[in-house]
Write a protein that holds these residues in place. Structure first.
Motif, PDB file in Angstrom:
ATOM      1  N   MET A 138       0.837  -1.197   0.000  1.00 41.08           N
ATOM      2  CA  MET A 138       0.000   0.000   0.000  1.00 41.08           C
ATOM      3  C   MET A 138       0.876   1.253   0.000  1.00 41.08           C
ATOM      4  O   MET A 138       1.998   1.244   0.508  1.00 41.08           O
ATOM      5  N   ASP A 139       0.339   2.346  -0.567  1.00 43.27           N
ATOM      6  CA  ASP A 139       1.088   3.601  -0.634  1.00 43.27           C
ATOM      7  C   ASP A 139       1.527   4.064   0.754  1.00 43.27           C
ATOM      8  O   ASP A 139       2.637   4.576   0.929  1.00 43.27           O
ATOM      9  N   GLU A 140       0.660   3.904   1.741  1.00 43.87           N
ATOM     10  CA  GLU A 140       0.972   4.385   3.087  1.00 43.87           C
ATOM     11  C   GLU A 140       2.167   3.644   3.687  1.00 43.87           C
ATOM     12  O   GLU A 140       2.953   4.221   4.440  1.00 43.87           O
ATOM     13  N   GLU A 141       2.311   2.368   3.344  1.00 43.15           N
ATOM     14  CA  GLU A 141       3.471   1.613   3.823  1.00 43.15           C
ATOM     15  C   GLU A 141       4.772   2.212   3.288  1.00 43.15           C
ATOM     16  O   GLU A 141       5.754   2.348   4.021  1.00 43.15           O
ATOM     17  N   VAL A 142       4.765   2.555   2.004  1.00 43.62           N
ATOM     18  CA  VAL A 142       5.953   3.120   1.377  1.00 43.62           C
ATOM     19  C   VAL A 142       6.258   4.494   1.973  1.00 43.62           C
ATOM     20  O   VAL A 142       7.412   4.810   2.293  1.00 43.62           O
ATOM     21  N   ARG A 143       5.209   5.295   2.134  1.00 49.08           N
ATOM     22  CA  ARG A 143       5.406   6.635   2.708  1.00 49.08           C
ATOM     23  C   ARG A 143       5.943   6.543   4.133  1.00 49.08           C
ATOM     24  O   ARG A 143       6.850   7.286   4.515  1.00 49.08           O
ATOM     25  N   ARG A 144       5.379   5.629   4.918  1.00 50.67           N
ATOM     26  CA  ARG A 144       5.826   5.466   6.301  1.00 50.67           C
ATOM     27  C   ARG A 144       7.291   5.035   6.359  1.00 50.67           C
ATOM     28  O   ARG A 144       8.061   5.494   7.206  1.00 50.67           O
ATOM     29  N   ALA A 145       7.682   4.153   5.428  1.00 51.73           N
ATOM     30  CA  ALA A 145       9.071   3.692   5.391  1.00 51.73           C
ATOM     31  C   ALA A 145      10.017   4.845   5.063  1.00 51.73           C
ATOM     32  O   ALA A 145      11.071   4.996   5.689  1.00 51.73           O
ATOM     33  N   LEU A 146       9.642   5.666   4.090  1.00 51.11           N
ATOM     34  CA  LEU A 146      10.495   6.788   3.695  1.00 51.11           C
ATOM     35  C   LEU A 146      10.629   7.808   4.817  1.00 51.11           C
ATOM     36  O   LEU A 146      11.730   8.251   5.151  1.00 51.11           O
ATOM     37  N   PHE A 147       9.508   8.169   5.433  1.00 53.08           N
ATOM     38  CA  PHE A 147       9.534   9.225   6.437  1.00 53.08           C
ATOM     39  C   PHE A 147      10.067   8.742   7.783  1.00 53.08           C
ATOM     40  O   PHE A 147      10.252   9.551   8.697  1.00 53.08           O
TER      41      PHE A 147
END
Length: 208
Positions: A42-51
């Motif tokens: 999911m997009d939120e997983e990727v965003r959470r990993a980056l941030f």
């Protein structure tokens, strides 16, 4: 000289070994857990990993990606999903700079340097997404005594325990004797083979 040293260190000596499955094994991840692990990214997983990454801790585009998420986020998410579907595509960004940090002042030999890896930021994002998936299952498959893998614990706790043990043993005056064995773990990690890692992971996921 440095290249030859590490080529010799990491070269497989082709020693044949047979995997023996013993009765005592690792805890298994149940079917529900396995289903969660293989769900689409999911997009939120990727965003959470980056941030979750420090933006300017090391030279690299992590800070740029965070500040430009509205522009580049969609492409990053698509790439992570593509790698999730076809893991071999990770090779496109699996580029790492190896830097040698001296362990002592005025080193004279290659083994007196500690190699560290400076990984591509996209590669780190993929790794952090996978770690985020596994994090929920770590308490079930990792012993609480493996402090460096348990959230809230520190690897330095083991140093304190070792110091206390050595201090207590030194003060003992009874007839019972004890001794300490120091193991060089650096060689253990250097010699870890891919087939061993693969067999170990299969045990975690086995349904038998």
């Amino acid at each position: 000289m440095v290249n030859d040293f590490y080529k010799d260190l990491f070269t497989n000596n082709n020693t044949g070994r047979t995997w023996f499955q013993k009765e005592i094994t690792y805890p298994h991840i149940d079917d529900v857990g396995m289903e969660k692990l293989v769900m689409p990214i999911m997009d939120e997983e990727v965003r959470r990993a980056l941030f979750s990454m420090s933006p300017w801790k090391a030279p690299g585009p992590a800070g740029f990606f965070q500040q430009s998420w509205e522009v580049v986020g969609r492409n990053i998410c698509e790439f992570v999903r593509e790698v999730w579907r076809e893991p071999s595509k990770l090779g496109m960004v699996n580029k790492t700079d190896i830097c040698l940090i001296p362990k002592i002042n005025q080193p004279e030999f290659v083994n007196q340097f500690r190699p560290i890896s400076l990984c591509n930021t996209i590669y780190k994002i993929v790794s952090k997404v996978i770690v985020g998936r596994l994090k929920e299952h770590i308490p079930h498959i990792v012993s609480p005594y493996q402090t460096c893998f348990v959230s809230g614990h520190s690897i330095h706790e083991n140093i304190v325990v070792a110091q206390e043990l050595a201090h207590s043993m030194n003060r003992m005056n009874g007839r019972t004797s004890y001794f300490v064995i120091k193991v060089d773990l650096a060689k253990t990690y250097d010699m870890l083979k891919w087939d061993f890692i693969w067999q170990t992971l299969k045990e975690f996921c086995s349904k038998d």
